[in-house]
Design an enzyme around this catalytic site. Structure first.
Site, PDB file in Angstrom:
ATOM      1  N   LYS A  51      -1.877  -2.114   7.465  1.00 46.69           N
ATOM      2  CA  LYS A  51      -3.223  -1.645   7.782  1.00 46.69           C
ATOM      3  C   LYS A  51      -3.698  -2.261   9.085  1.00 46.69           C
ATOM      4  CE  LYS A  51      -7.642  -0.875   5.443  1.00 46.69           C
ATOM      5  NZ  LYS A  51      -8.400  -1.131   4.186  1.00 46.69           N
ATOM      6  N   ARG A  57       0.843  -1.190   0.000  1.00 48.92           N
ATOM      7  CA  ARG A  57       0.000   0.000   0.000  1.00 48.92           C
ATOM      8  C   ARG A  57       0.879   1.240   0.000  1.00 48.92           C
ATOM      9  NH1 ARG A  57      -2.140  -3.525   3.934  1.00 48.92           N
ATOM     10  NH2 ARG A  57      -4.240  -4.302   3.437  1.00 48.92           N
ATOM     11  N   TYR A  59      -9.591  -7.854  -5.707  1.00 48.27           N
ATOM     12  CA  TYR A  59      -8.455  -7.161  -6.296  1.00 48.27           C
ATOM     13  C   TYR A  59      -8.083  -7.696  -7.678  1.00 48.27           C
ATOM     14  CZ  TYR A  59      -7.149  -4.321  -2.260  1.00 48.27           C
ATOM     15  OH  TYR A  59      -7.120  -3.372  -1.281  1.00 48.27           O
ATOM     16  N   ARG A 102      -1.267  -2.174  -7.222  1.00 44.04           N
ATOM     17  CA  ARG A 102      -1.442  -3.212  -6.197  1.00 44.04           C
ATOM     18  C   ARG A 102      -2.430  -4.263  -6.704  1.00 44.04           C
ATOM     19  NH1 ARG A 102      -1.600  -4.418  -0.554  1.00 44.04           N
ATOM     20  NH2 ARG A 102      -3.705  -4.667   0.264  1.00 44.04           N
ATOM     21  N   HIS A 142      -2.475   2.334  -6.211  1.00 45.17           N
ATOM     22  CA  HIS A 142      -3.402   1.309  -5.722  1.00 45.17           C
ATOM     23  C   HIS A 142      -3.818   0.364  -6.848  1.00 45.17           C
ATOM     24  CE1 HIS A 142      -6.200  -0.461  -2.889  1.00 45.17           C
ATOM     25  NE2 HIS A 142      -7.153  -0.403  -3.809  1.00 45.17           N
ATOM     26  N   HIS A 199      -4.128  -9.154   3.387  1.00 42.42           N
ATOM     27  CA  HIS A 199      -5.574  -9.266   3.532  1.00 42.42           C
ATOM     28  C   HIS A 199      -5.931 -10.277   4.618  1.00 42.42           C
ATOM     29  CE1 HIS A 199      -6.257  -7.785  -0.862  1.00 42.42           C
ATOM     30  NE2 HIS A 199      -6.120  -6.798  -0.005  1.00 42.42           N
TER      31      HIS A 199
END
Length: 299
Positions: A172, A147, A280, A248, A245, A271
């Site tokens: 995250k 990220r 994704y 990613r 992003h 994740h």
């Protein structure tokens, strides 16, 4: 009870209490807190416009359906749903969330091919400090799926050159992980360390891998937004919006296309669920046709 007034939600006394608790409990970033606050603001304005003063199951459903009917982005719908659900739980309100879901619209424009990424890399000038830095960051985002906030917070000591992995210290919600790196990315990062970082480094940001153009601080979200603009205005000739992003997403997609297991891709991306990872992956029509032809007995 949750009472909304016509004034801004930032003036509403419960919002700060709720957001502070969410930040602490869920280890949310500043960006996530801003998204939560914006979602609360939109809800408050909607309720004021419709003469609603108390949150109810009926107006929750009406608000979410309006988001869907007006074709807002899926992320707007998801954020509103999460914020409302967590508000209800935090204040222990006797309400249930409606079972609404907003289907994902797969668009061909989402897919970025390896060839397109190669063109973007070829268009980055590697004779300037900015070009070398941009190349390294773009390569890092695509090659590891990191990220942009993780790239900004990357520490110099978190890159293990001998064992060829990067330690994501500030993931995250506080989650940490390791991601492998090799090949061209090693060269990109070493070029930045050799040609750019020593000329920009200062005592204020000596622990960070990437530093700002002036060298007085680590990279921040504004720097990443400016890089996104350069990708689309200078490096990419394609009529699609490409961001760090989206790179990613491309990392996840290309790993999947080459046989990587969905669970392992999720571990690389950080994740918590394969369902998130599947969101994704944007397969091209050519790839889908190839898989169908190979796997279906009547193809």
């Amino acid at each position: 009870m949750m009472v909304f007034q016509q004034r801004s939600i930032t003036m509403f006394e419960q919002a700060d209490e709720f957001l502070a608790a969410q930040r602490m409990r869920r280890k949310l970033s500043n960006l996530s807190i801003r998204c939560y606050r914006s979602a609360l603001t939109r809800i408050a304005r909607w309720m004021a416009q419709h003469g609603e003063s108390v949150l109810s199951e009926a107006n929750i459903e009406a608000y979410l359906r309006e988001i869907m009917d007006n074709q807002y982005s899926r992320s707007t719908f998801a954020t509103a749903t999460v914020v409302l659900n967590r508000w209800i739980k935090f204040y222990k309100l006797p309400l249930r969330m409606p079972g609404l879901t907003m289907p994902r619209q797969r668009r061909q424009a989402n897919y970025i091919s390896p060839e397109e990424i190669g063109v973007i890399f070829a268009n980055i000038p590697r004779t300037t400090a900015q070009g070398i830095t941009d190349y390294a960051i773009i390569d890092l985002a695509y090659s590891t799926g990191m990220r942009r906030s993780e790239i900004c917070k990357l520490q110099y000591c978190d890159v293990n050159w001998e064992q060829r992995y990067i330690f994501i210290r500030y993931g995250k919600r506080g989650k940490q992980r390791f991601v492998p790196f090799m090949g061209v990315l090693r060269k990109s990062l070493r070029a930045y360390l050799k040609k750019v970082r020593p000329t920009k480094l200062s005592a204020h940001c000596s622990n960070f891998f990437f530093v700002s153009p002036k060298g007085n601080r680590p990279l921040n979200d504004n720097d990443m937004q400016e890089l996104n603009a350069r990708i689309n205005n200078e490096y990419s000739p394609f009529k699609k919006h490409i961001t760090l992003h989206r790179l990613r997403h491309a990392c996840a997609t290309h790993l999947s296309e080459n046989g990587a297991d969905l669970r392992l891709i999720g571990l690389i991306l950080g994740h918590g669920s394969p369902d998130i990872t599947s969101e994704y992956i944007d397969y091209s029509e050519e790839y889908l046709a190839k898989v169908f032809k190979k796997g279906h007995p009547r193809a």
